[in-house]
Design an enzyme around this catalytic site. Structure first.
Site, PDB file in Angstrom:
ATOM      1  CB  VAL A 199      -0.932   0.017   1.234  1.00  0.00           C
ATOM      2  CG1 VAL A 199      -1.833   1.250   1.204  1.00  0.00           C
ATOM      3  CG2 VAL A 199      -1.756  -1.255   1.311  1.00  0.00           C
ATOM      4  CB  CYS A 200       1.031   4.224   0.371  1.00  0.00           C
ATOM      5  SG  CYS A 200       1.448   5.977   0.324  1.00  0.00           S
ATOM      6  CB  THR A 201       5.859   4.879   0.098  1.00  0.00           C
ATOM      7  OG1 THR A 201       5.482   4.990   1.483  1.00  0.00           O
ATOM      8  CG2 THR A 201       5.520   6.171  -0.619  1.00  0.00           C
ATOM      9  CB  THR A 234       4.095   3.788  -5.224  1.00  0.00           C
ATOM     10  OG1 THR A 234       4.246   4.149  -3.845  1.00  0.00           O
ATOM     11  CG2 THR A 234       4.876   4.763  -6.091  1.00  0.00           C
TER      12      THR A 234
END
Length: 326
Positions: free
Chosen positions: A104-106, A124
């Site tokens: 998730v995300c970074t 990302t």
């Protein structure tokens, strides 16, 4: 049905919503269908971690004692900038054992740093995509989609897109009705396809500095069915077509044509999701003119026809209330 262990990796500087969003989705699915998911959180030493917003999260155990997961979920946050080498090493050794690898995300940066995304397509958070892509040239990062799935690896964009991805995984595992039930409980829609852009046209493009160009942006959004050629828009801004096209791109970061295309697509999507209007009516209202033109735009951008999009992403109608007893 075999129970799936979902292991969520914790570390100092983790983004709390990257953790709690997907966890709530899987926990909701387990509540709906007991015995389907076993949730476990773990940090390197089993010690509490402090999130990027200052919350303290207490893990279930240390990574060394964590069960082998079906789904290994790696969240993002500021802590991904300079990760503990022990965490990278743990991911490198244990990541390949997971049946499903999720970020998730970074968190994608942690997977990439462990070599787990080499040769794959991933996404990302848009604000960090260029940096992470430069640091990991063996990975093909796409900054636009909400989430990307490449084989058994799934990566999502920023924060709330982790919920979208988790709902998609629950739908894969347990079916659409369970995922819809969880989505309703969380008061979110089970409707965002993975290749939907992270931003609306208005958010993806910068707002023009000059009022005539800002007015043109508003006009496009409010009148997607109008004549939105460069010539017509230039006339509204009292500029020559050539000057208008250059100025619009310089101030918004996109061309007038691409901006119009995105606005029209979003308008058509909303009508498909929220109304019962026919495809022909929606194609006219959204500026496509014909259903075939709209179909081509949907297939090119979303990988689905308007009819298929409506079937997949329009919320199911609520059941009719039972008649009152007489």
């Amino acid at each position: 049905m075999a129970q799936r262990t979902v292991l969520v990796v914790l570390f100092d500087g983790v983004q709390s919503l990257d953790v709690t969003g997907p966890v709530e989705v899987f926990a909701g699915a387990e509540k709906h269908t007991p015995g389907t998911y076993r949730l476990c959180t773990a940090s390197l030493d089993g010690a509490p971690v402090r999130t990027s917003s200052g919350l303290t999260v207490v893990p279930d155990r240390a990574l060394a004692g964590a069960p082998d997961p079906h789904t290994l979920l790696v969240p993002g946050g500021r802590g991904t900038r300079r990760p503990d080498p022990r965490l990278t090493d743990w991911l490198r050794r244990h990541g390949p054992r997971a049946e499903r690898l999720v970020s998730v995300c970074t968190g994608a940066a942690l997977l990439a740093g462990a070599g787990l995304l080499d040769g794959r397509r991933a996404t990302t958070h848009w604000a960090h995509c260029d940096r992470i892509a430069r640091d990991h040239p063996a990975v093909s990062f796409d900054p636009d989609p909400v989430y990307v799935r490449d084989g058994h690896v799934a990566t999502s964009a920023g924060v709330t897109s982790g919920i979208d991805l988790a709902l998609a995984l629950v739908e894969d595992d347990l079916g659409r009705e369970v995922a819809l039930t969880v989505a309703r409980h969380l008061v979110v829609f089970l409707r965002r396809p993975g290749n939907q852009a992270q931003f609306s046209a208005q958010l993806a493009a910068q707002t023009a500095r000059r009022e005539p160009l800002r007015e043109v942006q508003r006009w496009i959004t409010e009148h997607p069915d109008a004549d939105l050629t460069v010539e017509a828009l230039a006339a509204r801004a009292a500029l020559s077509p050539r000057h208008f096209a250059r100025a619009f791109h310089a101030e918004t970061g996109t061309t007038p044509g691409r901006y119009v295309d995105r606005v029209r697509l979003e308008h058509a999507r909303r009508l498909l999701e929220d109304t019962g209007d026919g495809v022909e009516e929606i194609s006219r209202a959204s500026g496509y003119g014909t259903p075939e033109a709209m179909r081509r735009a949907f297939v090119r951008t979303l990988g689905a026809s308007p009819a298929e999009y409506r079937r997949r992403f329009r919320p199911a109608p609520s059941p009719a209330p039972s008649p009152a007893p007489t």
